[in-house]
Design an enzyme around this catalytic site. Structure first.
Site, mmCIF file in Angstrom:
data_model
loop_
_atom_site.group_PDB
_atom_site.id
_atom_site.type_symbol
_atom_site.label_atom_id
_atom_site.label_comp_id
_atom_site.label_asym_id
_atom_site.label_seq_id
_atom_site.Cartn_x
_atom_site.Cartn_y
_atom_site.Cartn_z
ATOM 1 N N GLU A 333 29.892 67.123 85.932
ATOM 2 C CA GLU A 333 28.506 67.593 86.321
ATOM 3 C C GLU A 333 27.410 66.386 86.885
ATOM 4 O O GLU A 333 26.531 66.627 87.376
ATOM 5 C CB GLU A 333 27.787 68.347 85.230
ATOM 6 C CG GLU A 333 28.327 69.577 84.792
ATOM 7 C CD GLU A 333 29.506 69.610 83.817
ATOM 8 O OE1 GLU A 333 30.194 68.563 83.721
ATOM 9 O OE2 GLU A 333 30.037 70.554 83.189
ATOM 10 N N LYS A 441 31.657 67.982 60.910
ATOM 11 C CA LYS A 441 30.395 67.947 59.902
ATOM 12 C C LYS A 441 30.865 67.923 58.250
ATOM 13 O O LYS A 441 31.778 69.020 58.152
ATOM 14 C CB LYS A 441 29.908 69.537 60.329
ATOM 15 C CG LYS A 441 28.897 69.330 61.502
ATOM 16 C CD LYS A 441 28.307 70.491 61.884
ATOM 17 C CE LYS A 441 27.960 70.377 63.423
ATOM 18 N NZ LYS A 441 28.968 70.955 64.206
HETATM 19 P P1 ADP Z 1 36.317 67.432 80.182
HETATM 20 O O1 ADP Z 1 36.675 66.079 79.446
HETATM 21 O O2 ADP Z 1 35.886 68.431 79.683
HETATM 22 O O3 ADP Z 1 37.218 67.713 81.419
HETATM 23 P P2 ADP Z 1 34.664 65.711 82.053
HETATM 24 O O4 ADP Z 1 35.713 65.362 82.708
HETATM 25 O O5 ADP Z 1 33.645 66.134 82.942
HETATM 26 O O6 ADP Z 1 35.118 66.801 81.223
HETATM 27 O O7 ADP Z 1 34.361 64.681 81.048
HETATM 28 C C1 ADP Z 1 32.958 64.536 80.734
HETATM 29 C C2 ADP Z 1 32.847 64.260 79.076
HETATM 30 O O8 ADP Z 1 33.793 63.043 78.779
HETATM 31 C C3 ADP Z 1 31.683 63.728 78.778
HETATM 32 O O9 ADP Z 1 30.634 64.708 78.221
HETATM 33 C C4 ADP Z 1 31.808 62.981 77.280
HETATM 34 O O10 ADP Z 1 32.232 63.750 76.333
HETATM 35 C C5 ADP Z 1 33.031 62.435 77.723
HETATM 36 N N1 ADP Z 1 32.877 61.008 78.239
HETATM 37 C C6 ADP Z 1 32.656 60.309 79.549
HETATM 38 N N2 ADP Z 1 32.612 59.349 79.315
HETATM 39 C C7 ADP Z 1 32.673 58.702 78.143
HETATM 40 C C8 ADP Z 1 32.673 57.434 77.535
HETATM 41 N N3 ADP Z 1 32.531 56.339 78.132
HETATM 42 N N4 ADP Z 1 32.699 57.378 76.038
HETATM 43 C C9 ADP Z 1 32.798 58.622 75.534
HETATM 44 N N5 ADP Z 1 32.896 59.911 76.180
HETATM 45 C C10 ADP Z 1 32.836 59.920 77.327
#
Ligand code: ADP
Length: 544
Positions: A333, A441
């Site tokens: 997003e 949690k």
């Molecule tokens: P999905 O993982 O559901 O396929 P995305 O590829 O859009 O969705 O990933 C976004 C998510 O990945 C973020 O909301 C976050 O939780 C995680 N994320 C992205 N970059 C980082 C990072 N550098 N460190 C930790 N989590 C991350």
């Protein structure tokens, strides 16, 4: 005084990127691993010509501005040409993650109303399974020449890319239109419910791609050779196929070969200086270097994100391999990068390497164009004190306002709620503590699965770690740790637990450790905690 500025009002369009690159950096090389094995090599100028031929060919197939074209493809030069041809013509490039469940692929192709699907030959079995269920798709195009295009049962006509573009004219005038026009579409992975589509505008992509080039982000210039390991089906490969051409840099596309040895060989052979990918990719690459006592000759920087980059891996890249880690945060997003870790001149001069690694293990500051805040359960903004944790909210010029065909806007007071739990320090550095759905949690308190995983990966015998919360009758949830050992290492459960006991609060120490040969990894290289929960969710049924 006049109130309106007197500057030209020219739209930010993706066609402008390929035109610029061809005109100014036409000799910049593009090297691409073909799906059937060999390396293909040409110049940015030749890429631009072929993109125009494809634009003409797509028009010849009856596709018009506003049509959606799906891709199920690796990072390769034909996919790159399609990126520019489709969006540049005013059509929508819908990149599909081949590792989605076939039912989900069918869902998103129909939801997007894709009229054509371009795909790599290795995904022929997927096409066979989905074609009959995608009634709106009129054309199936294999990204290959005739010799490497397979017949697919159930699909009457498979076009091959080379024959399709061969007769097409090299002359194509990219149309000009509103920069808010849709350019690309990418669906979230849909771990809960149906996937949701993020429909990127030309403007959002161009602004994001320019941002990636700045020195405080990835520092791209004509002196760099960039290898995006992050797939072109995942958030436009973090916009690197655009940023590289804006920068006039060399682009190296790895095709289907993403294992440590193949990546290392390609990086060395093509003198790659900058790469980008999720941490699991870097685990594989570093394991290969460690095992064979190898060094990088040209690699200088790597961008990472998608999940938290473990501290131990950052230290290793930096100290042992002399590679700078740029750790960013973003999501489907947010078009691509929203925050990025940076080291100031003072931190470079005065901090110890350990302090700098710890800073880079956080997710950094919002880049220009993006604002972030954390809020509590009532939506109230929490202080930037480095300890108040709440949901991360984001807004900016390349942040989603509404999902494709979505009814209600997900925004809260104009901010996009990310579903990530974060803290922001007084200096603006943000740290993701967890995803709302992954946080553990226990007894009314929260344990960050990311922090625990980071600590576990710090053990020299551990290659990868994942932590999930498992239902517990007394404590609500307790952490369960999964470990993949490094090859040849015999680490025991007790060793791991006492290692962690020295590094985290006592109540954070996991209740159990499960050793696995590999962690379940999804299409975008992230550990699938949902799969782990499904299989191991009921372990702690008796209180301890
Ligand atoms: P999905 O993982 O559901 O396929 P995305 O590829 O859009 O969705 O990933 C976004 C998510 O990945 C973020 O909301 C976050 O939780 C995680 N994320 C992205 N970059 C980082 C990072 N550098 N460190 C930790 N989590 C991350």
């Amino acid at each position: 005084m006049l109130k309106t500025g007197l500057m030209m009002d020219m739209p930010l369009l993706l066609s402008g990127i390929i035109e610029h690159a061809a005109a100014q950096y036409g000799d910049a090389e593009i090297v691409s691993r073909e799906t059937h094995g060999p390396l293909f090599r040409y110049t940015t100028r030749e890429c631009a010509v072929r993109a125009k031929k494809l634009a003409n060919a797509l028009a010849g197939l009856g596709l018009t501005p506003g049509s959606a074209v799906a891709s199920i493809a690796w990072n390769n030069h034909r996919h790159l040409e399609a990126y520019y041809a489709v969006s540049g013509s005013g059509m929508v490039m819908h990149t599909c993650n081949p590792r989605l469940h076939p039912q989900q692929l069918i869902y998103i192709i129909n939801h997007a109303e894709d009229e054509a699907v371009i795909f790599d030959a290795s995904f022929a079995p997927i096409i066979k399974g989905i074609a009959a269920h995608c009634p709106k798709v009129r054309h199936w195009v294999c990204l290959a020449d005739a010799a490497n295009t397979p017949a697919i049962e159930g699909v009457a006509k498979i076009l091959n890319y080379e024959d399709l573009i061969a007769p097409a004219s090299e002359v194509f005038d990219w149309p000009s239109f509103d920069e808010r026009t849709a350019a690309a579409l990418c669906y979230t992975s849909g771990t809960t419910g149906n996937p949701k589509g993020a429909l990127y505008s030309h403007r959002a992509i161009v602004l994001n791609a320019i941002t990636i080039c700045i020195p405080g982000a990835l520092g791209l210039s004509p002196q760099e050779a960039i290898l995006p390991v992050v797939p072109m089906f995942h958030i436009n490969a973090w916009c690197l196929p655009y940023a590289t051409l804006i920068a006039g840099a060399k682009l190296v596309l790895p095709g289907p070969k993403l294992d440590g040895p193949s990546l290392y060989e390609l990086m060395e052979a093509e003198k790659v200086t900058v790469s980008a990918g999720v941490p699991t990719i870097w685990q594989g690459l570093i394991a290969h270097l460690d095992q064979h006592g190898l060094k990088f000759s040209t690699m200088r920087r790597t961008a990472t994100g998608g999940s938290a980059m473990p501290l131990a891996l950052i230290a290793k890249f930096n100290d042992q391999y002399k590679v700078d880690v740029r750790h960013g945060w973003g999501m489907t997003e947010t078009t691509a990068v929203a925050t990025m870790g940076v080291i100031t001149a003072q931190q470079q001069a005065e901090w110890t390497p350990e302090q700098r690694h710890a800073l880079i293990a956080k997710q950094g500051k919002s880049v220009f164009g993006i604002e972030i805040k954390v809020v509590d359960d009532t939506g109230a903004t929490l202080p930037r004190d480095g300890t108040s944790q709440g949901e991360l909210m984001v807004r900016g010029q390349w942040i989603l306002e509404r999902y494709f065909k979505g009814d209600a806007s997900p925004l809260v007071d104009g901010w996009f709620p990310t579903g990530d739990i974060a803290v922001i320090a007084p200096d603006g550095v943000m740290q993701i503590r967890d995803r709302t759905k992954d946080v553990i949690k226990t007894g009314g308190e929260w344990i960050s699965s990311i922090d625990l995983e980071n600590a576990a990966v710090g053990h020299p015998g551990v290659q990868m770690a994942a932590v999930i919360g498992v239902k517990h009758p007394k404590w609500d949830e307790r952490p369960l740790l999964f470990i993949v050992r490094k090859p040849g290492q015999e680490v025991s459960k007790d060793e791991i637990l006492s290692f962690l006991a020295e590094r985290v609060a006592k109540w954070w120490v996991p209740d159990d450790v499960v050793f696995l040969d590999a962690l379940p990894v999804g299409g975008t290289g992230k550990v699938q905690k949902g799969d782990l929960r499904k299989q191991y969710g009921g372990v702690f049924e008796t209180p301890n």
